[in-house]
Design a protein around this motif. Structure first.
Motif, PDB file in Angstrom:
ATOM      1  N   THR A 137      -5.278  -8.266  -6.830  1.00  0.00           N
ATOM      2  CA  THR A 137      -6.071  -7.979  -5.631  1.00  0.00           C
ATOM      3  C   THR A 137      -5.154  -8.047  -4.416  1.00  0.00           C
ATOM      4  OG1 THR A 137      -8.060  -8.932  -6.621  1.00  0.00           O
ATOM      5  CG2 THR A 137      -8.041  -8.690  -4.235  1.00  0.00           C
ATOM      6  N   VAL A 138      -5.242  -7.052  -3.558  1.00  0.00           N
ATOM      7  CA  VAL A 138      -4.393  -6.952  -2.369  1.00  0.00           C
ATOM      8  C   VAL A 138      -5.263  -7.106  -1.126  1.00  0.00           C
ATOM      9  CG1 VAL A 138      -2.801  -5.506  -1.057  1.00  0.00           C
ATOM     10  CG2 VAL A 138      -2.799  -5.416  -3.566  1.00  0.00           C
ATOM     11  N   GLN A 178      -3.531  -3.111 -10.006  1.00  0.00           N
ATOM     12  CA  GLN A 178      -4.769  -3.243  -9.248  1.00  0.00           C
ATOM     13  C   GLN A 178      -6.010  -2.942 -10.094  1.00  0.00           C
ATOM     14  OE1 GLN A 178      -3.234  -0.883  -5.699  1.00  0.00           O
ATOM     15  NE2 GLN A 178      -4.366  -2.469  -4.619  1.00  0.00           N
ATOM     16  N   LYS A 179      -5.804  -2.327 -11.218  1.00  0.00           N
ATOM     17  CA  LYS A 179      -6.905  -2.106 -12.160  1.00  0.00           C
ATOM     18  C   LYS A 179      -7.004  -3.239 -13.183  1.00  0.00           C
ATOM     19  CE  LYS A 179      -5.785   2.857 -12.080  1.00  0.00           C
ATOM     20  NZ  LYS A 179      -5.323   3.988 -12.941  1.00  0.00           N
ATOM     21  N   LEU A 184      -1.512 -11.437  -1.905  1.00  0.00           N
ATOM     22  CA  LEU A 184      -1.761 -10.937  -3.256  1.00  0.00           C
ATOM     23  C   LEU A 184      -2.371 -12.037  -4.115  1.00  0.00           C
ATOM     24  CD1 LEU A 184       1.611  -9.062  -3.988  1.00  0.00           C
ATOM     25  CD2 LEU A 184      -0.374  -8.244  -2.708  1.00  0.00           C
ATOM     26  N   GLN A 188       0.809  -1.218   0.000  1.00  0.00           N
ATOM     27  CA  GLN A 188       0.000   0.000   0.000  1.00  0.00           C
ATOM     28  C   GLN A 188       0.845   1.272   0.000  1.00  0.00           C
ATOM     29  OE1 GLN A 188      -0.589  -2.624   1.950  1.00  0.00           O
ATOM     30  NE2 GLN A 188      -2.759  -2.930   2.364  1.00  0.00           N
ATOM     31  N   LYS A 225      -0.268   0.277  -8.858  1.00  0.00           N
ATOM     32  CA  LYS A 225      -1.574   0.924  -9.072  1.00  0.00           C
ATOM     33  C   LYS A 225      -2.222   0.477 -10.369  1.00  0.00           C
ATOM     34  CE  LYS A 225      -0.594   5.037  -6.278  1.00  0.00           C
ATOM     35  NZ  LYS A 225       0.682   4.522  -5.737  1.00  0.00           N
TER      36      LYS A 225
END
Length: 387
Positions: A200-201, A195-196, A215, A160, A192
């Motif tokens: 998935t975190v 994640q799109k 992850l 993060q 970033k």
């Protein structure tokens, strides 16, 4: 306390201590209580250039060696902080420096040195493999000018609070490789964007305020240009960073150990019970003295490993031994410190219980003490592999 071995790189020590003085124990205590990230502290380190220590000068960094980097990590912990919030950039970046292409170095190193990008995460460990890295199941399949990644990682730190992540994935099935360590590759991942696009975190709550995550990769697409080094040689590329990681963690443990010894010694001199300072009792004095001796020994091994690493000499044994000795010394010092503080050792206001929790991690991570003993038994002493 001024041990002779800490005279090395005194200018760096003075600089880090001055910065850390702006973030006293109360700051780190509040961050821990809130289970937050020490954003202000890490930003101060970045602005001062300390986290760019290993980046070459022509890419905006200081061009220092592992010895200097280890002193930075040591002094953060010795000042009451926790390098776990920022140490990733120190060792993760070595893989990029040593094996990245000229284009990758140009693209990433200058912004990292300038504080515009953070490279704090390295995704290697998986739920079913642990330290048996050759058995990883996360795959990266090449399709045209992209790799498609599927799999799962666990205990991945600082996701993060990082812009970039180094990912180890299998690009060739293990049954098609001559050895299990072949067929794995390293990729640079824009977190970033990922994640799109299939990453998935999921945060993992733990006993230490150490940001770590699970992850999940579901058809994550990575540009082929993000491959670091040679396809199939990722495990070999990773080793240089792992040796640096062990040494830097050793330095942090040494910083912790000195912190515990300082606290225990001061308290033992001041705390009077039955008409005498408790430090006058051999049952208190001797364990603290033993901790100091073991920390000094670990310190020497740390610098031995650093000297070899900075000279581009093999240092696997020394890196592992320094981590083992330092983690043991810090844990023993932590136990002595909390024991001799008595009930006050458990009070948050003394910071002993926080540092106690933080240093306990290094008996397990980033490599357990048993795995180090196994390495020395097999690769140094020539005994049969024990697992």
């Amino acid at each position: 306390m001024s041990p002779k071995t800490t005279d090395r790189h005194q200018d760096i020590r003075d600089g880090i201590r001055a910065l850390c003085a702006q973030f006293p124990s109360e700051y780190h205590r509040k961050v821990d209580q809130a289970k937050a990230y020490p954003e202000d502290f890490v930003n101060a380190l970045i602005r001062a250039g300390w986290l760019a220590a290993l980046i070459p000068v022509d890419h905006g960094g200081s061009g220092l060696g592992l010895a200097e980097a280890s002193v930075i990590m040591e002094e953060i912990n010795r000042s009451g902080g926790n390098s776990g919030a920022c140490h990733g950039q120190m060792y993760v970046i070595n893989t990029l420096i040593k094996h990245g292409s000229a284009a990758q170095k140009e693209r990433y190193l200058l912004p990292i040195a300038a504080g515009q990008l953070r490279l704090q995460s390295m995704a290697v460990t998986e739920p079913t493999t642990g330290t048996d890295t050759t058995k990883i199941k996360t795959t990266a399949t090449k399709r045209g000018d992209r790799y498609i990644v599927n799999g799962q990682k666990v205990w991945i730190s600082r996701v993060q609070h990082s812009d970039l992540m180094i990912l180890l994935a299998r690009t060739t099935p293990v049954e098609q490789c001559q050895t299990p360590s072949q067929g794995m590759s390293i990729f640079m991942v824009d977190i970033k964007e990922a994640q799109k696009n299939g990453l998935t975190v999921k945060p993992i709550a733990n006993m230490v305020n150490h940001e770590t995550n699970e992850l999940f990769f579901d058809n994550l697409e990575i540009p082929a240009e993000n491959l670091v080094g040679t396809e199939g040689q990722g495990f070999k590329h990773l080793l240089s960073g792992l040796n640096a990681e062990r040494v830097l963690i050793a330095a942090e443990c040494i910083g912790d150990a000195y912190w515990f010894i300082d606290r225990a010694t001061t308290y033992a001199k001041e705390r009077v019970v039955f008409g005498r300072p408790i430090g006058q009792n051999q049952g208190v004095q001797f364990p603290i003295a033993e901790c100091y001796i073991e920390t000094e020994a670990a310190n020497l091994m740390r610098f031995r490993a650093c000297d070899l690493y900075d000279a581009n000499e093999p240092c696997g044994a020394e890196a592992n031994m320094s981590k083992y000795l330092a983690a043991k010394a810090s844990w023993e010092a932590a136990n002595a410190c909390i024991q001799f503080h008595g009930g006050f050792g458990f009070a948050e206001e003394y910071d002993v219980e926080r540092k106690f929790r933080e240093t306990r991690l290094y008996q397990v991570a980033p490599i357990s003490t048993n795995m180090i003993l196994s390495y020395i038994g097999q690769h140094v002493l020539g005994m049969p592999r024990s697992f």
